[in-house]
Design an enzyme around this catalytic site. Structure first.
Site, short mmCIF file in Angstrom:
data_model
loop_
_atom_site.label_atom_id
_atom_site.label_comp_id
_atom_site.label_asym_id
_atom_site.label_seq_id
_atom_site.Cartn_x
_atom_site.Cartn_y
_atom_site.Cartn_z
N ARG A 14 14.75 94.99 68.58
CA ARG A 14 13.83 96.09 68.27
C ARG A 14 14.55 97.44 68.36
O ARG A 14 14.82 98.09 67.36
CB ARG A 14 12.62 96.03 69.22
CG ARG A 14 11.43 96.87 68.79
CD ARG A 14 11.53 98.33 69.14
NE ARG A 14 11.68 98.55 70.59
CZ ARG A 14 12.01 99.73 71.10
NH1 ARG A 14 12.19 100.77 70.33
NH2 ARG A 14 12.17 99.86 72.40
N ASP A 15 14.91 97.83 69.56
CA ASP A 15 15.50 99.16 69.75
C ASP A 15 16.84 99.27 69.02
O ASP A 15 17.16 100.30 68.43
CB ASP A 15 15.70 99.41 71.25
CG ASP A 15 15.66 100.88 71.61
OD1 ASP A 15 15.66 101.71 70.69
OD2 ASP A 15 15.63 101.20 72.81
N CYS A 244 17.42 106.04 69.13
CA CYS A 244 16.10 106.38 68.63
C CYS A 244 16.28 107.25 67.40
O CYS A 244 16.88 108.32 67.48
CB CYS A 244 15.29 107.14 69.68
SG CYS A 244 13.70 107.71 69.03
N ASN A 253 21.32 101.44 74.04
CA ASN A 253 20.83 100.97 75.33
C ASN A 253 22.00 100.55 76.22
O ASN A 253 23.11 100.37 75.75
CB ASN A 253 19.95 99.72 75.12
CG ASN A 253 18.72 100.02 74.31
OD1 ASN A 253 18.73 99.89 73.10
ND2 ASN A 253 17.67 100.43 74.96
ZN ZN Z 1 15.18 102.93 73.73
#
Ligand code: ZN
Length: 312
Positions: A14-15, A244, A253
């Protein structure tokens, strides 16, 4: 669950993938999720229920959820930006949903086009939707406070603001809140201060997770600080991919492989097989040949003879 257990939650699909232009084919995502679950990672955030025009990289989230749900024991998580996303996530049958609420209202408007008040109303509506389900079908509902440690647009965020948002999220029906260092501004002492303050506000058991980026190289130091103050779930992404798209300058991350090694070496139980985890990189690298994968431990290899004689 053993006392020493720390949960690693993989957020790369996801991220990580949302910040990469290239779209990873569904089959590669499936292989990634399967291999990482087989390596012992207990929870994977497989995608986000957002309109495909906003994040085409995650357009196949429902299909990936369907695949992930066939893996025994895996906690399948997804991000949702709003009620519509929650409806789709519930339809897909995920075990956990996280709604991001940006502590910075400027970031919130850019990210999901909503003010704090609008977001809390949305959270209430989602909680009502969840409560309409039979008890055994209800996913865990987390309110993830993003930009909790500072914002690239607004700068410093006051602790009081975070506490007010945390308590508003719980009142609106979240099962727990999480803290996200979206911008990589967190430092160990800031982590300790905020974790203590938020736990004091919502109760120890309602803040268990931390989502950290490694933008300034302090990711693992922040984890160690949080471990000492009762945080038991850490988000990380394989190869440290991520960021992001709406917070300029925010990078990936913390690296799942380095996190797993550090926790293991500290004597925490994660259930992760390090060698098997390192091998998962091959799947991701093959599917994203232009992306650089990070990670000190997989690059350097485990210390000779590890773990014998290393765990203290
Ligand atoms: Zn994040």
């Amino acid at each position: 669950m053993t006392k020493n257990y720390i949960k690693i939650s993989e957020v790369g699909p996801r991220d990580g993938l949302q910040s990469i232009k290239q779209v990873m084919p569904l089959e590669a995502k499936k292989a990634w999720v399967s291999a990482e679950a087989a390596a012992g990672v207990p929870e994977i955030e497989v995608g986000s229920f957002v309109p495909p025009r906003i994040l085409p990289q995650l357009a196949d989230t429902a299909e990936l959820v369907a695949h992930a749900l066939t893996i025994p024991g895996l906690i399948v998580a997804a991000l949702i930006p709003n009620l519509k996303g929650a409806e789709n996530a519930l339809k897909a049958g995920v075990h956990k949903i996280t709604i991001p609420l940006s502590a910075s209202e400027t970031h919130s408007l850019k990210n999901v086009n909503r003010t704090h008040t609008q977001m809390i109303t949305e959270v209430k509506n989602i909680a009502a939707l969840i409560n309409n389900l039979p008890k055994d079908k209800r996913p865990k509902f987390e309110g993830g406070i993003s930009t909790a440690f500072g914002c690239t647009l607004e700068g410093k965020i006051e602790t009081d603001k975070i506490l007010a948002l945390a308590s508003a999220l719980m009142d609106a029906g979240c099962d727990e809140v999480g803290l996200s260092d979206t911008t990589g501004y967190a430092t160990p002492r800031h982590v300790v201060k905020l974790v203590k303050a938020v736990k004091g506000e919502v109760g120890n058991e309602h803040l268990t997770g931390l989502h950290i980026h490694n933008t300034r190289g302090l990711g693992l130091a922040n984890v160690v600080a949080a471990l000492d103050h009762g945080i038991t779930t850490f988000d990380a992404s394989l190869g440290g991919i991520g960021g992001c798209p709406f917070a300029p300058g925010a990078s990936g991350n913390i690296v799942t492989e380095d996190l797993a090694f550090m926790l293991d070496s500290m004597g925490y139980k994660t259930g992760v097989d390090l060698d098997a985890l390192f091998k998962v990189r091959e799947i991701v690298q093959e599917a994203l040949p232009d992306e650089e994968l990070y990670g000190f431990t997989p690059d350097a290899g485990l210390p000779k003879g590890y773990p014998i004689g290393y765990k203290v």
